[in-house]
Motif scaffolding. Structure first.
Motif, PDB file in Angstrom:
ATOM      1  N   ARG A 118      29.150  28.906   0.785  1.00  0.00           N
ATOM      2  CA  ARG A 118      30.403  28.438   1.377  1.00  0.00           C
ATOM      3  C   ARG A 118      31.610  29.218   0.851  1.00  0.00           C
ATOM      4  O   ARG A 118      31.614  29.680  -0.275  1.00  0.00           O
ATOM      5  CB  ARG A 118      30.606  26.952   1.066  1.00  0.00           C
ATOM      6  N   SER A 119      32.616  29.318   1.699  1.00  0.00           N
ATOM      7  CA  SER A 119      33.867  29.954   1.298  1.00  0.00           C
ATOM      8  C   SER A 119      34.587  29.070   0.290  1.00  0.00           C
ATOM      9  O   SER A 119      34.596  27.841   0.418  1.00  0.00           O
ATOM     10  CB  SER A 119      34.762  30.180   2.520  1.00  0.00           C
ATOM     11  N   LYS A 120      35.190  29.686  -0.706  1.00  0.00           N
ATOM     12  CA  LYS A 120      35.926  28.930  -1.715  1.00  0.00           C
ATOM     13  C   LYS A 120      37.398  28.750  -1.368  1.00  0.00           C
ATOM     14  O   LYS A 120      38.088  27.929  -1.973  1.00  0.00           O
ATOM     15  CB  LYS A 120      35.799  29.618  -3.083  1.00  0.00           C
ATOM     16  N   ASP A 121      37.885  29.525  -0.403  1.00  0.00           N
ATOM     17  CA  ASP A 121      39.294  29.457  -0.047  1.00  0.00           C
ATOM     18  C   ASP A 121      39.546  29.356   1.453  1.00  0.00           C
ATOM     19  O   ASP A 121      40.686  29.449   1.909  1.00  0.00           O
ATOM     20  CB  ASP A 121      40.042  30.674  -0.604  1.00  0.00           C
ATOM     21  N   GLY A 122      38.482  29.150   2.221  1.00  0.00           N
ATOM     22  CA  GLY A 122      38.629  29.043   3.663  1.00  0.00           C
ATOM     23  C   GLY A 122      38.649  30.367   4.388  1.00  0.00           C
ATOM     24  O   GLY A 122      38.741  30.407   5.613  1.00  0.00           O
ATOM     25  N   LYS A 123      38.551  31.466   3.630  1.00  0.00           N
ATOM     26  CA  LYS A 123      38.560  32.799   4.222  1.00  0.00           C
ATOM     27  C   LYS A 123      37.146  33.375   4.243  1.00  0.00           C
ATOM     28  O   LYS A 123      36.320  33.022   3.396  1.00  0.00           O
ATOM     29  CB  LYS A 123      39.494  33.716   3.435  1.00  0.00           C
ATOM     30  N   PRO A 124      36.856  34.282   5.193  1.00  0.00           N
ATOM     31  CA  PRO A 124      35.507  34.867   5.272  1.00  0.00           C
ATOM     32  C   PRO A 124      35.143  35.620   3.996  1.00  0.00           C
ATOM     33  O   PRO A 124      35.989  36.250   3.364  1.00  0.00           O
ATOM     34  CB  PRO A 124      35.611  35.825   6.464  1.00  0.00           C
ATOM     35  N   ARG A 125      33.874  35.548   3.629  1.00  0.00           N
ATOM     36  CA  ARG A 125      33.353  36.284   2.484  1.00  0.00           C
ATOM     37  C   ARG A 125      32.567  37.491   2.982  1.00  0.00           C
ATOM     38  O   ARG A 125      32.176  37.561   4.148  1.00  0.00           O
ATOM     39  CB  ARG A 125      32.437  35.382   1.640  1.00  0.00           C
ATOM     40  N   LYS A 126      32.313  38.412   2.084  1.00  0.00           N
ATOM     41  CA  LYS A 126      31.510  39.575   2.427  1.00  0.00           C
ATOM     42  C   LYS A 126      30.075  39.124   2.706  1.00  0.00           C
ATOM     43  O   LYS A 126      29.496  38.370   1.928  1.00  0.00           O
ATOM     44  CB  LYS A 126      31.531  40.580   1.275  1.00  0.00           C
ATOM     45  N   PRO A 127      29.462  39.579   3.812  1.00  0.00           N
ATOM     46  CA  PRO A 127      28.112  39.129   4.135  1.00  0.00           C
ATOM     47  C   PRO A 127      27.054  39.750   3.223  1.00  0.00           C
ATOM     48  O   PRO A 127      27.227  40.857   2.714  1.00  0.00           O
ATOM     49  CB  PRO A 127      27.916  39.594   5.577  1.00  0.00           C
ATOM     50  N   LYS A 128      25.962  39.014   3.030  1.00  0.00           N
ATOM     51  CA  LYS A 128      24.801  39.548   2.322  1.00  0.00           C
ATOM     52  C   LYS A 128      24.010  40.420   3.295  1.00  0.00           C
ATOM     53  O   LYS A 128      24.078  40.255   4.514  1.00  0.00           O
ATOM     54  CB  LYS A 128      23.919  38.407   1.810  1.00  0.00           C
ATOM     55  N   SER A 129      23.227  41.348   2.751  1.00  0.00           N
ATOM     56  CA  SER A 129      22.490  42.269   3.616  1.00  0.00           C
ATOM     57  C   SER A 129      21.198  41.673   4.176  1.00  0.00           C
ATOM     58  O   SER A 129      20.535  42.297   4.996  1.00  0.00           O
ATOM     59  CB  SER A 129      22.179  43.563   2.860  1.00  0.00           C
ATOM     60  N   GLY A 130      20.862  40.429   3.740  1.00  0.00           N
ATOM     61  CA  GLY A 130      19.617  39.815   4.201  1.00  0.00           C
ATOM     62  C   GLY A 130      19.521  39.694   5.702  1.00  0.00           C
ATOM     63  O   GLY A 130      18.469  39.944   6.292  1.00  0.00           O
ATOM     64  N   ILE A 131      20.622  39.309   6.349  1.00  0.00           N
ATOM     65  CA  ILE A 131      20.575  39.163   7.798  1.00  0.00           C
ATOM     66  C   ILE A 131      20.384  40.520   8.466  1.00  0.00           C
ATOM     67  O   ILE A 131      19.712  40.637   9.495  1.00  0.00           O
ATOM     68  CB  ILE A 131      21.838  38.460   8.330  1.00  0.00           C
ATOM     69  N   GLY A 132      20.939  41.570   7.852  1.00  0.00           N
ATOM     70  CA  GLY A 132      20.727  42.916   8.374  1.00  0.00           C
ATOM     71  C   GLY A 132      19.277  43.340   8.260  1.00  0.00           C
ATOM     72  O   GLY A 132      18.733  44.001   9.157  1.00  0.00           O
ATOM     73  N   TYR A 133      18.637  42.963   7.145  1.00  0.00           N
ATOM     74  CA  TYR A 133      17.207  43.230   6.950  1.00  0.00           C
ATOM     75  C   TYR A 133      16.398  42.587   8.073  1.00  0.00           C
ATOM     76  O   TYR A 133      15.490  43.205   8.643  1.00  0.00           O
ATOM     77  CB  TYR A 133      16.782  42.692   5.588  1.00  0.00           C
ATOM     78  N   LEU A 134      16.730  41.344   8.390  1.00  0.00           N
ATOM     79  CA  LEU A 134      15.986  40.615   9.423  1.00  0.00           C
ATOM     80  C   LEU A 134      16.149  41.272  10.791  1.00  0.00           C
ATOM     81  O   LEU A 134      15.177  41.421  11.534  1.00  0.00           O
ATOM     82  CB  LEU A 134      16.462  39.166   9.473  1.00  0.00           C
ATOM     83  N   VAL A 135      17.369  41.640  11.115  1.00  0.00           N
ATOM     84  CA  VAL A 135      17.615  42.277  12.414  1.00  0.00           C
ATOM     85  C   VAL A 135      16.914  43.628  12.488  1.00  0.00           C
ATOM     86  O   VAL A 135      16.296  43.971  13.506  1.00  0.00           O
ATOM     87  CB  VAL A 135      19.132  42.446  12.653  1.00  0.00           C
ATOM     88  N   TYR A 136      16.976  44.389  11.408  1.00  0.00           N
ATOM     89  CA  TYR A 136      16.343  45.706  11.379  1.00  0.00           C
ATOM     90  C   TYR A 136      14.843  45.611  11.612  1.00  0.00           C
ATOM     91  O   TYR A 136      14.271  46.393  12.375  1.00  0.00           O
ATOM     92  CB  TYR A 136      16.625  46.384  10.043  1.00  0.00           C
ATOM     93  N   HIS A 137      14.188  44.645  10.952  1.00  0.00           N
ATOM     94  CA  HIS A 137      12.728  44.566  10.998  1.00  0.00           C
ATOM     95  C   HIS A 137      12.185  43.769  12.181  1.00  0.00           C
ATOM     96  O   HIS A 137      10.986  43.859  12.471  1.00  0.00           O
ATOM     97  CB  HIS A 137      12.202  43.990   9.687  1.00  0.00           C
ATOM     98  N   THR A 138      13.016  43.003  12.847  1.00  0.00           N
ATOM     99  CA  THR A 138      12.521  42.211  13.984  1.00  0.00           C
ATOM    100  C   THR A 138      13.174  42.592  15.307  1.00  0.00           C
ATOM    101  O   THR A 138      12.637  42.272  16.367  1.00  0.00           O
ATOM    102  CB  THR A 138      12.780  40.712  13.754  1.00  0.00           C
ATOM    103  N   GLN A 139      14.339  43.266  15.238  1.00  0.00           N
ATOM    104  CA  GLN A 139      15.125  43.587  16.428  1.00  0.00           C
ATOM    105  C   GLN A 139      15.484  42.329  17.222  1.00  0.00           C
ATOM    106  O   GLN A 139      15.687  42.371  18.449  1.00  0.00           O
ATOM    107  CB  GLN A 139      14.385  44.587  17.320  1.00  0.00           C
ATOM    108  N   ALA A 140      15.553  41.199  16.532  1.00  0.00           N
ATOM    109  CA  ALA A 140      15.929  39.946  17.181  1.00  0.00           C
ATOM    110  C   ALA A 140      17.408  39.988  17.576  1.00  0.00           C
ATOM    111  O   ALA A 140      18.240  40.509  16.832  1.00  0.00           O
ATOM    112  CB  ALA A 140      15.682  38.769  16.240  1.00  0.00           C
TER     113      ALA A 140
END
Length: 197
Positions: A118-140
Motif C-alpha cells: 500500500r501507498s504510505k502517502d496516497g501517491k503511486p509507488r514504483k512498481p515491482k518487476s514481478g508483474i513484468g516477469y509474468l507478462v513476459y513469460h505468459t504474454q497475458a
C-alpha cells in the motif's frame, strides 16, 4: 457460493456506505488469461476491485502471505484460490510467480497490485518487476484499473474505481529479459496512473 456471497455483501457495503462509482466493467474480457493490475491505497482496494470485477468473471488474487495466518480470513483466502506471496524475499517469491503463471496458462484471471504494497502517502509507488516477469513469460493481456478515494479508508466518503483498456505487451528480442520485466512493470503502472477518473 461463499465467495459470491462475500462479493455481493462487499458491493452492498460500498454502494450503501460510500459515494461509490465504478466504470469500465465492459472492458473486462469474459474469458482467457488476464492480469487485472491496480494501484494500492488501502485494504479497501482488493474488495472494491474484485467484488465488481466479479460481476463479469471470477478472479484469483495475489495477497501477502501474512494474511493467510489470520484466523478465518486465511481459511477464506485458501478456499477462494488466493495466491500467497512472500514479500520479504529480496529477489522475489518465485514460488508464487510460478503459481500465477500456471493459473494464467489455464486461462484464469489474476488480480494483483504492481506496487507490491500500500501507498504510505496516497501517491503511486514504483512498481515491482514481478508483474513484468509474468507478462513476459505468459504474454497475458493486462487490464489496468485505478482506484481513487480509498486512501484514509474507512473514513473517506467518495470512492471511484475505473477499469481501463486491455494492454498487450510484446517481447523485444533485442532487450534482456530482466530489462523487459522492468519496462513492462513501468508501462503498466503508467497506464494505471493515466486513467482519468
Amino acid at each position: 457460493m461463499l465467495l459470491n456471497l462475500v462479493k455481493l455483501l462487499a458491493r452492498i457495503f460500498f454502494k450503501t456506505c460510500y459515494d461509490f462509482k465504478v466504470e469500465g466493467l465492459e472492458n473486462i474480457p469474459k474469458t482467457g488469461a488476464l492480469i487485472i493490475a491496480g494501484n494500492h491505497l488501502s485494504n479497501a482496494d482488493p474488495p472494491a476491485i474484485g467484488s465488481f470485477a466479479g460481476l463479469v468473471r471470477d478472479s484469483r488474487f495475489v495477497a501477502k502471505k501474512e494474511l493467510f495466518a489470520v484466523p478465518g480470513l486465511g481459511w477464506f483466502f485458501r478456499r477462494s484460490g488466493y495466491i500467497p506471496v512472500d514479500r520479504t524475499r529480496t529477489i522475489g517469491d518465485f514460488g508464487a510467480l510460478k503459481e500465477v503463471v500456471r493459473a494464467l496458462e489455464k486461462g484464469q484471471s489474476i488480480v494483483m497490485f504492481p506496487e507490491g504494497t500500500r501507498s504510505k502517502d496516497g501517491k503511486p509507488r514504483k512498481p515491482k518487476s514481478g508483474i513484468g516477469y509474468l507478462v513476459y513469460h505468459t504474454q497475458a493481456p493486462v487490464l489496468p484499473v485505478k482506484v481513487e478515494g480509498t486512501f484514509g479508508w474507512p473514513w473517506v466518503r467518495r470512492i471511484r474505481v475505473k477499469f481501463g483498456t486491455v494492454m498487450h505487451l510484446r517481447q523485444d528480442p533485442a532487450q534482456e529479459p530482466k530489462e523487459q520485466y522492468k519496462r513492462f512493470a513501468n508501462e503498466i503502472m503508467d497506464a494505471i496512473i493515466s486513467i482519468n477518473i
